[in-house]
Design an enzyme around this catalytic site. Structure first.
Site, PDB file in Angstrom:
ATOM      1  N   ASN A  79      -1.522  -7.288   5.427  1.00 27.20           N
ATOM      2  CA  ASN A  79      -1.479  -5.867   4.703  1.00 27.20           C
ATOM      3  C   ASN A  79      -1.347  -4.954   4.922  1.00 27.20           C
ATOM      4  O   ASN A  79      -0.274  -4.541   3.930  1.00 27.20           O
ATOM      5  CB  ASN A  79      -2.694  -5.998   3.748  1.00 27.20           C
ATOM      6  N   ASP A 132      -6.704  -1.525   2.910  1.00 26.81           N
ATOM      7  CA  ASP A 132      -5.464  -2.021   3.459  1.00 26.81           C
ATOM      8  C   ASP A 132      -4.199  -1.026   2.983  1.00 26.81           C
ATOM      9  O   ASP A 132      -2.967  -0.928   4.252  1.00 26.81           O
ATOM     10  CB  ASP A 132      -4.540  -3.132   3.501  1.00 26.81           C
ATOM     11  N   GLY A 158      -4.627  -7.829   9.250  1.00 32.33           N
ATOM     12  CA  GLY A 158      -2.791  -7.332   9.291  1.00 32.33           C
ATOM     13  C   GLY A 158      -1.924  -6.842   8.779  1.00 32.33           C
ATOM     14  O   GLY A 158      -0.586  -6.350   8.558  1.00 32.33           O
ATOM     15  N   ASN A 200     -14.749   2.589   7.206  1.00 35.10           N
ATOM     16  CA  ASN A 200     -14.737   3.442   5.750  1.00 35.10           C
ATOM     17  C   ASN A 200     -16.914   4.413   5.517  1.00 35.10           C
ATOM     18  O   ASN A 200     -17.426   3.561   6.496  1.00 35.10           O
ATOM     19  CB  ASN A 200     -15.184   2.324   4.294  1.00 35.10           C
ATOM     20  N   GLY A 251      -4.282 -11.022   4.180  1.00 35.37           N
ATOM     21  CA  GLY A 251      -5.238 -10.632   5.942  1.00 35.37           C
ATOM     22  C   GLY A 251      -4.997  -9.522   5.949  1.00 35.37           C
ATOM     23  O   GLY A 251      -3.485  -8.708   5.737  1.00 35.37           O
ATOM     24  N   THR A 260     -12.735   6.660   5.497  1.00 38.13           N
ATOM     25  CA  THR A 260     -12.655   6.957   3.927  1.00 38.13           C
ATOM     26  C   THR A 260     -14.277   7.020   3.355  1.00 38.13           C
ATOM     27  O   THR A 260     -15.002   6.256   3.666  1.00 38.13           O
ATOM     28  CB  THR A 260     -11.468   5.490   3.692  1.00 38.13           C
TER      29      THR A 260
END
Length: 299
Positions: free
Chosen positions: A41, A241, A39, A175, A37, A206
């Site tokens: 992670n 993450d 969150g 990203n 998940g 990113t």
């Protein structure tokens, strides 16, 4: 304290020789279950980076919940804000990983679709992602910003989001794909500079193996970049993450955005050299010891 409001899943990691064609049955080379998940992670990554982390989210009252929470428990994350919902299953993600490390992910939200924001630590950052309902995220942003709390949103997985709420953020992280989708919504180019100018807040984009860029109030309007080390990825599953978690931990500790980006880029790269999701997330000591030249040869 860094507060993470987001998803908690049990991941089914399926290693495949390639993605199956339409109507094709394909034999997997390996199957693993592990906590995941976005969150969870990111909370695990931030805790391993050294932050004091509180998780707000939800799981079911089923057998999967214990394993889904195991990484958070092992990393010392405060779970007092995690609800157990009686009539919903714990969220599940099916992760298809190809030999080159690229992945495709399918999610059954389960209890994550019923999470609500409780009180947060107003002295620290609030970290959000997109695997819980947008309405809950908007409520969290409104509550946090009204009390002066700094808020970071990772717009992943990409989905339409109210512009008014985006404009309230301290930092938006996207990203390249998410930046492109957002640029279409805002009618601008998909760069950190253009997105930041359109929203009036700091935007960090990113760039995969090319690192990351950020522009906006946090950088005094100057484009700040961070280069990524050269590696041969084994599994990219939790790299994004890990980047977010280490970034949030550094910012919560008061580091400037440029230094936080450099550390986060290195942490994300190191994650790519180990298979799995949460178990591939390094801690601060492993990151400090990494040379990347030898790690890349061993990968």
């Amino acid at each position: 304290m860094l507060t993470v409001f987001g998803s908690i899943n049990l991941d089914l990691l399926c290693r495949v020789p390639r993605l199956p064609d339409e109507g094709e049955t394909l034999r997997m080379t390996a199957l693993q279950t592990m906590p995941g998940g976005k969150g969870a992670n990111q909370a695990v990554a931030a805790a391993r980076a050294g932050a004091n982390v509180r998780m707000i989210g939800a799981v079911g009252q089923d057998a999967a919940a214990t394993e889904a929470l195991s990484g958070l428990v092992a990393s010392g994350v405060d779970l007092s804000g995690v609800a157990r919902i009686e009539d919903q299953p714990t969220g599940t993600a099916i992760v298809l990983v190809e030999p080159g490390g690229d992945n495709r992910i399918l999610i059954a939200a389960g209890a994550n679709d019923h999470v609500t924001m409780s009180d947060a630590d107003q002295d620290g950052w609030l970290l959000l992602q997109m695997e819980v309902p947008v309405e809950s995220l908007v409520q969290a942003i409104n509550s946090a910003t009204a009390s002066g709390q700094k808020v970071m949103l990772n717009l992943a997985p990409a989905a339409p989001f109210p512009r008014a709420s985006l404009e309230k953020l301290t930092l938006l992280v996207v990203n390249e794909g998410e930046a492109t989708e957002l640029s279409l919504q805002l009618g601008c180019r998909a760069t950190a500079e253009a997105l930041s100018e359109a929203l009036g807040t700091a935007v960090l984009r990113t760039l995969g193996g090319a690192g990351a860029e950020c522009c906006g109030p946090m950088t005094s309007g100057v484009l700040v970049t961070a280069a990524a080390p050269s590696i041969r990825p084994v599994d990219t599953t939790a790299a994004g993450d890990t980047f977010i978690g280490f970034l949030a931990a550094a910012l919560d500790a008061g580091q400037p955005i440029g230094a936080a980006m450099e550390r986060a880029v290195r942490a994300g790269a190191l994650t790519c050299l180990t298979r799995g999701s949460q178990q591939s997330i390094p801690d601060a000591a492993a990151l400090d010891a990494a040379t990347f030249e030898q790690e890349s040869l061993d990968a």
